[in-house]
Motif scaffolding. Structure first.
Motif, short mmCIF file in Angstrom:
data_model
loop_
_atom_site.label_atom_id
_atom_site.label_comp_id
_atom_site.label_asym_id
_atom_site.label_seq_id
_atom_site.Cartn_x
_atom_site.Cartn_y
_atom_site.Cartn_z
N VAL A 259 -20.68 -35.13 43.28
CA VAL A 259 -20.43 -33.87 42.61
C VAL A 259 -21.65 -32.96 42.72
CG1 VAL A 259 -19.85 -32.77 40.41
CG2 VAL A 259 -18.74 -34.91 41.07
N ALA A 260 -22.84 -33.53 42.56
CA ALA A 260 -24.06 -32.74 42.70
C ALA A 260 -24.17 -32.15 44.10
CB ALA A 260 -25.29 -33.61 42.39
N GLN A 261 -23.83 -32.92 45.10
CA GLN A 261 -23.88 -32.42 46.48
C GLN A 261 -22.87 -31.29 46.67
OE1 GLN A 261 -23.18 -35.31 49.58
NE2 GLN A 261 -23.64 -33.84 51.17
N TRP A 262 -21.65 -31.46 46.15
CA TRP A 262 -20.62 -30.42 46.24
C TRP A 262 -21.11 -29.14 45.56
CZ3 TRP A 262 -17.79 -27.71 42.55
CH2 TRP A 262 -16.65 -27.05 42.99
N TRP A 263 -21.72 -29.29 44.39
CA TRP A 263 -22.15 -28.15 43.57
C TRP A 263 -23.39 -27.48 44.18
CZ3 TRP A 263 -19.96 -27.16 38.55
CH2 TRP A 263 -20.61 -26.16 37.81
N ILE A 264 -24.40 -28.26 44.51
CA ILE A 264 -25.71 -27.72 44.89
C ILE A 264 -25.81 -27.45 46.39
CG2 ILE A 264 -28.19 -28.19 44.94
CD1 ILE A 264 -27.66 -29.96 42.38
N GLN A 265 -25.50 -28.44 47.20
CA GLN A 265 -25.70 -28.28 48.64
C GLN A 265 -24.54 -27.56 49.33
OE1 GLN A 265 -26.51 -32.40 49.77
NE2 GLN A 265 -28.64 -31.82 50.15
N THR A 266 -23.32 -27.98 49.03
CA THR A 266 -22.18 -27.42 49.73
C THR A 266 -21.93 -25.96 49.32
OG1 THR A 266 -21.17 -29.61 49.87
CG2 THR A 266 -19.72 -27.71 50.24
N HIS A 267 -21.93 -25.69 48.01
CA HIS A 267 -21.57 -24.37 47.53
C HIS A 267 -22.75 -23.54 47.01
CE1 HIS A 267 -17.33 -25.11 48.10
NE2 HIS A 267 -17.48 -26.29 47.52
N GLU A 268 -23.93 -24.14 46.95
CA GLU A 268 -25.16 -23.46 46.52
C GLU A 268 -24.95 -22.70 45.20
OE1 GLU A 268 -26.41 -21.16 49.93
OE2 GLU A 268 -27.05 -22.97 50.98
N LEU A 269 -24.35 -23.38 44.23
CA LEU A 269 -24.08 -22.78 42.94
C LEU A 269 -25.31 -22.85 42.04
CD1 LEU A 269 -20.57 -24.40 42.41
CD2 LEU A 269 -21.05 -22.05 43.10
#
Length: 72
Positions: free
Chosen positions: A45-55
Motif C-alpha cells: 500500500v505504501a508503494q502504491w501511495w508513495i511511489q506509484t502515485h506520488e501522493l
C-alpha cells in the motif's frame, strides 16, 4: 494489493466520508489497525501511495476512493 484489500479500503473511505464529509483527508495508515499485523501488505500500500502515485501524506478520501475503484 489484493481485490479484497481494495474493497476494504474503499469501505474505509466511504465510512470516513460518511462520518466527516467530502473534505475529509486520510493517509494510507487509515487502512490498518494500530498494530501492524501484515507488514508485506503495508509495504504494498505504501508503494502504491508513495511511489506509484506520488501522493502527499494526507489526501482527500474521495480522491483515494476513486483511485481505488479504478484499480478494481
Amino acid at each position: 494489493m489484493t481485490p479484497d484489500f481494495i474493497q476494504k479500503a474503499i469501505a474505509i473511505c466511504d465510512d470516513k466520508i460518511a462520518k466527516k464529509g467530502e473534505g475529509v483527508g486520510l493517509s494510507f495508515y487509515a487502512f490498518f489497525k494500530n498494530r501492524n499485523d501484515d507488514p508485506a501488505l503495508l509495504m504494498q500500500v505504501a508503494q502504491w501511495w508513495i511511489q506509484t502515485h506520488e501522493l502527499d501524506h494526507f489526501e482527500k478520501a474521495v480522491k483515494i476512493r476513486e483511485m481505488l475503484i479504478s484499480d478494481v
